[in-house]
Design a protein around this motif. Structure first.
Motif, PDB file in Angstrom:
ATOM      1  N   ASP A  53      29.991 113.169 -32.803  1.00 13.32           N
ATOM      2  CA  ASP A  53      29.211 113.892 -33.793  1.00 13.32           C
ATOM      3  C   ASP A  53      29.685 113.516 -35.185  1.00 13.32           C
ATOM      4  O   ASP A  53      30.837 113.169 -35.386  1.00 13.32           O
ATOM      5  CB  ASP A  53      29.363 115.401 -33.606  1.00 13.32           C
ATOM      6  CG  ASP A  53      28.746 115.874 -32.300  1.00 13.32           C
ATOM      7  OD1 ASP A  53      27.761 115.266 -31.861  1.00 13.32           O
ATOM      8  OD2 ASP A  53      29.257 116.849 -31.736  1.00 13.32           O
ATOM      9  N   SER A  73      17.033 123.188 -36.530  1.00 10.08           N
ATOM     10  CA  SER A  73      16.952 121.984 -35.702  1.00 10.08           C
ATOM     11  C   SER A  73      15.912 121.061 -36.315  1.00 10.08           C
ATOM     12  O   SER A  73      14.843 121.516 -36.738  1.00 10.08           O
ATOM     13  CB  SER A  73      16.545 122.331 -34.276  1.00 10.08           C
ATOM     14  OG  SER A  73      17.539 123.104 -33.671  1.00 10.08           O
ATOM     15  N   GLU A 114      12.261 115.214 -34.000  1.00  8.07           N
ATOM     16  CA  GLU A 114      12.377 113.749 -33.973  1.00  8.07           C
ATOM     17  C   GLU A 114      11.557 113.146 -35.114  1.00  8.07           C
ATOM     18  O   GLU A 114      10.459 113.608 -35.412  1.00  8.07           O
ATOM     19  CB  GLU A 114      11.858 113.192 -32.645  1.00  8.07           C
ATOM     20  CG  GLU A 114      12.769 113.450 -31.471  1.00  8.07           C
ATOM     21  CD  GLU A 114      13.984 112.549 -31.481  1.00  8.07           C
ATOM     22  OE1 GLU A 114      13.888 111.386 -31.943  1.00  8.07           O
ATOM     23  OE2 GLU A 114      15.041 113.022 -31.021  1.00  8.07           O
ATOM     24  N   THR A 127      12.175 113.052 -38.391  1.00 11.70           N
ATOM     25  CA  THR A 127      12.097 113.798 -39.641  1.00 11.70           C
ATOM     26  C   THR A 127      12.267 112.888 -40.851  1.00 11.70           C
ATOM     27  O   THR A 127      11.521 112.981 -41.816  1.00 11.70           O
ATOM     28  CB  THR A 127      13.153 114.914 -39.685  1.00 11.70           C
ATOM     29  OG1 THR A 127      12.877 115.832 -38.638  1.00 11.70           O
ATOM     30  CG2 THR A 127      13.137 115.651 -41.004  1.00 11.70           C
ATOM     31  N   PRO A 150      19.232 109.728 -35.883  1.00 13.38           N
ATOM     32  CA  PRO A 150      20.264 110.528 -35.209  1.00 13.38           C
ATOM     33  C   PRO A 150      20.460 111.928 -35.778  1.00 13.38           C
ATOM     34  O   PRO A 150      21.113 112.751 -35.164  1.00 13.38           O
ATOM     35  CB  PRO A 150      21.551 109.715 -35.400  1.00 13.38           C
ATOM     36  CG  PRO A 150      21.135 108.376 -35.861  1.00 13.38           C
ATOM     37  CD  PRO A 150      19.799 108.532 -36.487  1.00 13.38           C
ATOM     38  N   LYS A 152      20.052 115.585 -36.261  1.00 13.96           N
ATOM     39  CA  LYS A 152      19.479 116.580 -35.352  1.00 13.96           C
ATOM     40  C   LYS A 152      19.444 117.992 -35.927  1.00 13.96           C
ATOM     41  O   LYS A 152      18.661 118.814 -35.497  1.00 13.96           O
ATOM     42  CB  LYS A 152      20.279 116.625 -34.030  1.00 13.96           C
ATOM     43  CG  LYS A 152      20.419 115.300 -33.344  1.00 13.96           C
ATOM     44  CD  LYS A 152      19.112 114.862 -32.761  1.00 13.96           C
ATOM     45  CE  LYS A 152      19.302 113.578 -31.985  1.00 13.96           C
ATOM     46  NZ  LYS A 152      18.146 112.752 -31.948  1.00 13.96           N
ATOM     47  N   THR A 153      20.331 118.290 -36.885  1.00 17.06           N
ATOM     48  CA  THR A 153      20.507 119.666 -37.342  1.00 17.06           C
ATOM     49  C   THR A 153      20.760 119.698 -38.839  1.00 17.06           C
ATOM     50  O   THR A 153      21.405 118.810 -39.378  1.00 17.06           O
ATOM     51  CB  THR A 153      21.714 120.309 -36.614  1.00 17.06           C
ATOM     52  OG1 THR A 153      21.520 120.179 -35.212  1.00 17.06           O
ATOM     53  CG2 THR A 153      21.857 121.763 -36.959  1.00 17.06           C
TER      54      THR A 153
END
Length: 93
Positions: free
Chosen positions: A7, A56, A59, A61, A69, A71-72
């Motif tokens: 991460d 969240s 996909e 964005t 990659p 995601k948040t």
């Protein structure tokens, strides 16, 4: 980082205006998934409040392939009040 499955936390700044606009649009149109509130009272004659909100990301964005990659989104807002001994009250810093 992606190949290892690790991460990564990335700070979004104004030097990526397209990505920032895309993320801002998601945050303004979707409700946040989670929110926390914390407060520290009296440490160093201050009151410090923090609100953290999490969204969240869907996909695709971001407009660039290297945005995939992400995601948040985590937003942290902080408010600090300090005690003013002359006025004998807390004031926004």
């Amino acid at each position: 980082m992606i190949a290892t499955g690790s991460d990564l936390l990335v700070q979004l700044k104004g030097n990526h205006p397209k990505l920032r606009a895309a993320v801002r649009a998601v945050c303004q149109t979707q409700p946040h998934a989670e929110q926390t509130y914390t407060v520290d009272l009296g440490r160093r004659h201050r009151i410090e409040q923090r609100v953290a909100r999490v969204w969240s990301l869907p996909e695709g964005t971001g407009p660039e392939p290297w945005h995939a990659p992400f995601k948040t989104v985590v937003e942290v807002r902080r408010r600090v009040e300090e005690f003013n001994p002359r006025r004998r009250c807390f004031e926004l810093r």
